[in-house]
Design a protein around this motif. Structure first.
Motif, PDB file in Angstrom:
ATOM      1  N   GLU A 207       3.394  10.323  -9.420  1.00  0.00           N
ATOM      2  CA  GLU A 207       2.693  10.578 -10.677  1.00  0.00           C
ATOM      3  C   GLU A 207       1.916  11.892 -10.609  1.00  0.00           C
ATOM      4  O   GLU A 207       1.904  12.662 -11.575  1.00  0.00           O
ATOM      5  N   LEU A 208       1.293  12.159  -9.471  1.00  0.00           N
ATOM      6  CA  LEU A 208       0.548  13.404  -9.294  1.00  0.00           C
ATOM      7  C   LEU A 208       1.493  14.599  -9.341  1.00  0.00           C
ATOM      8  O   LEU A 208       1.207  15.614  -9.987  1.00  0.00           O
ATOM      9  N   GLU A 209       2.642  14.476  -8.680  1.00  0.00           N
ATOM     10  CA  GLU A 209       3.633  15.559  -8.669  1.00  0.00           C
ATOM     11  C   GLU A 209       4.160  15.818 -10.086  1.00  0.00           C
ATOM     12  O   GLU A 209       4.317  16.966 -10.500  1.00  0.00           O
TER      13      GLU A 209
ATOM     14  N   LYS B  34       0.837  -1.203   0.000  1.00  0.00           N
ATOM     15  CA  LYS B  34       0.000   0.000   0.000  1.00  0.00           C
ATOM     16  C   LYS B  34       0.873   1.255   0.000  1.00  0.00           C
ATOM     17  O   LYS B  34       0.565   2.230  -0.669  1.00  0.00           O
ATOM     18  N   GLU B  35       1.962   1.195   0.755  1.00  0.00           N
ATOM     19  CA  GLU B  35       2.879   2.338   0.827  1.00  0.00           C
ATOM     20  C   GLU B  35       3.532   2.602  -0.527  1.00  0.00           C
ATOM     21  O   GLU B  35       3.671   3.746  -0.951  1.00  0.00           O
ATOM     22  N   GLU B  36       3.959   1.536  -1.197  1.00  0.00           N
ATOM     23  CA  GLU B  36       4.580   1.686  -2.523  1.00  0.00           C
ATOM     24  C   GLU B  36       3.586   2.250  -3.534  1.00  0.00           C
ATOM     25  O   GLU B  36       3.939   3.111  -4.349  1.00  0.00           O
ATOM     26  N   LEU B  37       2.344   1.771  -3.476  1.00  0.00           N
ATOM     27  CA  LEU B  37       1.311   2.293  -4.377  1.00  0.00           C
ATOM     28  C   LEU B  37       1.028   3.765  -4.096  1.00  0.00           C
ATOM     29  O   LEU B  37       0.883   4.565  -5.025  1.00  0.00           O
ATOM     30  N   ALA B  38       0.966   4.130  -2.812  1.00  0.00           N
ATOM     31  CA  ALA B  38       0.716   5.530  -2.450  1.00  0.00           C
ATOM     32  C   ALA B  38       1.880   6.413  -2.910  1.00  0.00           C
ATOM     33  O   ALA B  38       1.662   7.512  -3.425  1.00  0.00           O
TER      34      ALA B  38
ATOM     35  N   ARG C  61       3.929   5.814  -5.415  1.00  0.00           N
ATOM     36  CA  ARG C  61       3.875   5.884  -6.879  1.00  0.00           C
ATOM     37  C   ARG C  61       2.814   6.877  -7.318  1.00  0.00           C
ATOM     38  O   ARG C  61       3.037   7.699  -8.201  1.00  0.00           O
ATOM     39  N   GLU C  62       1.643   6.823  -6.673  1.00  0.00           N
ATOM     40  CA  GLU C  62       0.549   7.738  -7.015  1.00  0.00           C
ATOM     41  C   GLU C  62       0.951   9.184  -6.731  1.00  0.00           C
ATOM     42  O   GLU C  62       0.684  10.089  -7.535  1.00  0.00           O
ATOM     43  N   ALA C  63       1.625   9.412  -5.592  1.00  0.00           N
ATOM     44  CA  ALA C  63       2.067  10.771  -5.247  1.00  0.00           C
ATOM     45  C   ALA C  63       3.088  11.277  -6.261  1.00  0.00           C
ATOM     46  O   ALA C  63       3.042  12.439  -6.674  1.00  0.00           O
TER      47      ALA C  63
ATOM     48  N   SER D 260       2.601  15.171 -12.891  1.00  0.00           N
ATOM     49  CA  SER D 260       1.499  15.761 -13.653  1.00  0.00           C
ATOM     50  C   SER D 260       1.350  17.240 -13.328  1.00  0.00           C
ATOM     51  O   SER D 260       1.148  18.076 -14.223  1.00  0.00           O
TER      52      SER D 260
END
Length: 116
Positions: free
Chosen positions: A69-71, A59-63, A65-67, A73
């Motif tokens: 990608e958001l940064e 879950k931490e790795e996914l979070a 990665r998402e952060a 973008s």
């Protein structure tokens, strides 16, 4: 004589496509989903013994990665907006220079553009 080596992984992670990332004897190996592969066979026995592989990503790795990608973008959007503003300023300066009649007017337009 085919000697059976004991399979004691320190970590088994399920991978996309059905393979596994296995930490074994200080190394991480990728094991394809191939029933002929001896490591794959050992993993199947390990699973049959009630062991459960970890997911590919925590879950931490996914979070994280998402952060990231958001940064990325957000940074791309900021760069896009800056470029659009710069393009608009250049176009405005060109239009003002084209409309100016005298050398003094042209210099005044350029000076005004530098202050922006």
């Amino acid at each position: 004589m085919d000697e059976q080596v004991e399979f004691k992984p320190s970590r088994v992670k399920l991978q996309e496509g059905g393979g596994y990332a296995v930490d074994l004897d200080g190394q991480t190996i990728w094991v394809p989903p191939d029933p002929r592969n001896r490591h794959y066979q050992q993993i199947q026995q390990w699973l049959a013994a009630g062991n459960i592989p970890e997911p590919e990503f925590t879950k931490e790795e996914l979070a994280a990665r998402e952060a990231a990608e958001l940064e990325a973008s957000k940074a791309a959007k900021i760069a896009e907006l800056r470029q659009a503003k710069l393009d608009a300023l250049i176009a405005s300066e060109k239009a003002a220079v084209e409309a100016a009649q005298t050398k003094e007017e042209i210099e005044a337009v350029k000076l005004a553009a530098q202050k922006v």
